[in-house]
Design a protein around this motif. Sequence first.
Motif, PDB file in Angstrom:
ATOM      1  N   GLN A 176     -27.508  91.922 -10.249  1.00  0.00           N
ATOM      2  CA  GLN A 176     -28.902  92.297 -10.515  1.00  0.00           C
ATOM      3  C   GLN A 176     -29.246  92.341 -12.003  1.00  0.00           C
ATOM      4  N   GLN A 177     -28.235  92.490 -12.853  1.00  0.00           N
ATOM      5  CA  GLN A 177     -28.472  92.519 -14.289  1.00  0.00           C
ATOM      6  C   GLN A 177     -28.372  91.129 -14.928  1.00  0.00           C
ATOM      7  N   GLY A 178     -28.094  90.112 -14.122  1.00  0.00           N
ATOM      8  CA  GLY A 178     -27.987  88.760 -14.648  1.00  0.00           C
ATOM      9  C   GLY A 178     -26.604  88.377 -15.130  1.00  0.00           C
ATOM     10  N   HIS A 179     -25.614  89.235 -14.865  1.00  0.00           N
ATOM     11  CA  HIS A 179     -24.243  88.913 -15.249  1.00  0.00           C
ATOM     12  C   HIS A 179     -23.666  87.868 -14.294  1.00  0.00           C
ATOM     13  N   ASN A 180     -23.012  86.894 -14.848  1.00  0.00           N
ATOM     14  CA  ASN A 180     -22.457  85.792 -14.069  1.00  0.00           C
ATOM     15  C   ASN A 180     -21.295  86.279 -13.200  1.00  0.00           C
ATOM     16  N   LEU A 181     -21.407  86.052 -11.895  1.00  0.00           N
ATOM     17  CA  LEU A 181     -20.317  86.357 -10.978  1.00  0.00           C
ATOM     18  C   LEU A 181     -19.486  85.112 -10.693  1.00  0.00           C
ATOM     19  N   GLY A 182     -20.076  83.946 -10.959  1.00  0.00           N
ATOM     20  CA  GLY A 182     -19.385  82.682 -10.758  1.00  0.00           C
ATOM     21  C   GLY A 182     -20.367  81.540 -10.900  1.00  0.00           C
ATOM     22  N   SER A 183     -19.887  80.419 -11.394  1.00  0.00           N
ATOM     23  CA  SER A 183     -20.768  79.263 -11.555  1.00  0.00           C
ATOM     24  C   SER A 183     -19.948  77.987 -11.542  1.00  0.00           C
ATOM     25  N   ARG A 184     -20.649  76.895 -11.271  1.00  0.00           N
ATOM     26  CA  ARG A 184     -20.050  75.566 -11.270  1.00  0.00           C
ATOM     27  C   ARG A 184     -21.100  74.572 -11.776  1.00  0.00           C
ATOM     28  N   GLY A 185     -20.657  73.492 -12.366  1.00  0.00           N
ATOM     29  CA  GLY A 185     -21.533  72.390 -12.731  1.00  0.00           C
ATOM     30  C   GLY A 185     -22.549  72.717 -13.806  1.00  0.00           C
ATOM     31  N   SER A 186     -23.783  72.304 -13.579  1.00  0.00           N
ATOM     32  CA  SER A 186     -24.836  72.367 -14.586  1.00  0.00           C
ATOM     33  C   SER A 186     -25.365  73.771 -14.866  1.00  0.00           C
ATOM     34  N   LEU A 187     -25.084  74.733 -14.014  1.00  0.00           N
ATOM     35  CA  LEU A 187     -25.556  76.107 -14.215  1.00  0.00           C
ATOM     36  C   LEU A 187     -24.399  76.957 -14.736  1.00  0.00           C
ATOM     37  N   SER A 188     -24.672  77.763 -15.767  1.00  0.00           N
ATOM     38  CA  SER A 188     -23.599  78.526 -16.407  1.00  0.00           C
ATOM     39  C   SER A 188     -24.075  79.919 -16.806  1.00  0.00           C
ATOM     40  N   ASP A 189     -23.219  80.626 -17.546  1.00  0.00           N
ATOM     41  CA  ASP A 189     -23.520  81.991 -18.012  1.00  0.00           C
ATOM     42  C   ASP A 189     -24.884  82.101 -18.684  1.00  0.00           C
ATOM     43  N   GLU A 190     -25.233  81.107 -19.469  1.00  0.00           N
ATOM     44  CA  GLU A 190     -26.480  81.179 -20.234  1.00  0.00           C
ATOM     45  C   GLU A 190     -27.714  81.223 -19.335  1.00  0.00           C
ATOM     46  N   HIS A 191     -27.608  80.831 -18.075  1.00  0.00           N
ATOM     47  CA  HIS A 191     -28.741  80.808 -17.155  1.00  0.00           C
ATOM     48  C   HIS A 191     -28.861  82.091 -16.322  1.00  0.00           C
ATOM     49  N   GLY A 192     -27.859  82.933 -16.360  1.00  0.00           N
ATOM     50  CA  GLY A 192     -27.813  84.114 -15.500  1.00  0.00           C
ATOM     51  C   GLY A 192     -29.003  85.040 -15.627  1.00  0.00           C
TER      52      GLY A 192
END
Length: 91
Positions: A26-42
């Motif tokens: 809910q705070q936008g912290h990355n729980l996991g990502s793959r490919g074109s979406l990353s931490d910066e998009h959270g």
Amino acid sequence: MESTLEQHLDDTMKNPAVVGVLCTDQQGHNLGSRGSLSDEHGGVVSVLAKQAAALVKDPTDSPTVCLESESGNILVRSHGNITVAVHKIVS
């Protein structure tokens, strides 16, 4: 739970139309990502889902946000405390 989430991310990326997937809290912290979406998009993904939910009168409804462009779509939706974004290419 972490290994289950990682498996879901990997399974989602197996779809040839999917080029990115992101899960945030809910705070936008990355729980996991793959490919074109990353931490910066959270943070942006989390805020989009919250703002969309604010537009809906039914608090139990979870709207899906679709960002469309010529090169693809990003679908954003909250599921409980987790927000998921999927980046799909246009076929």
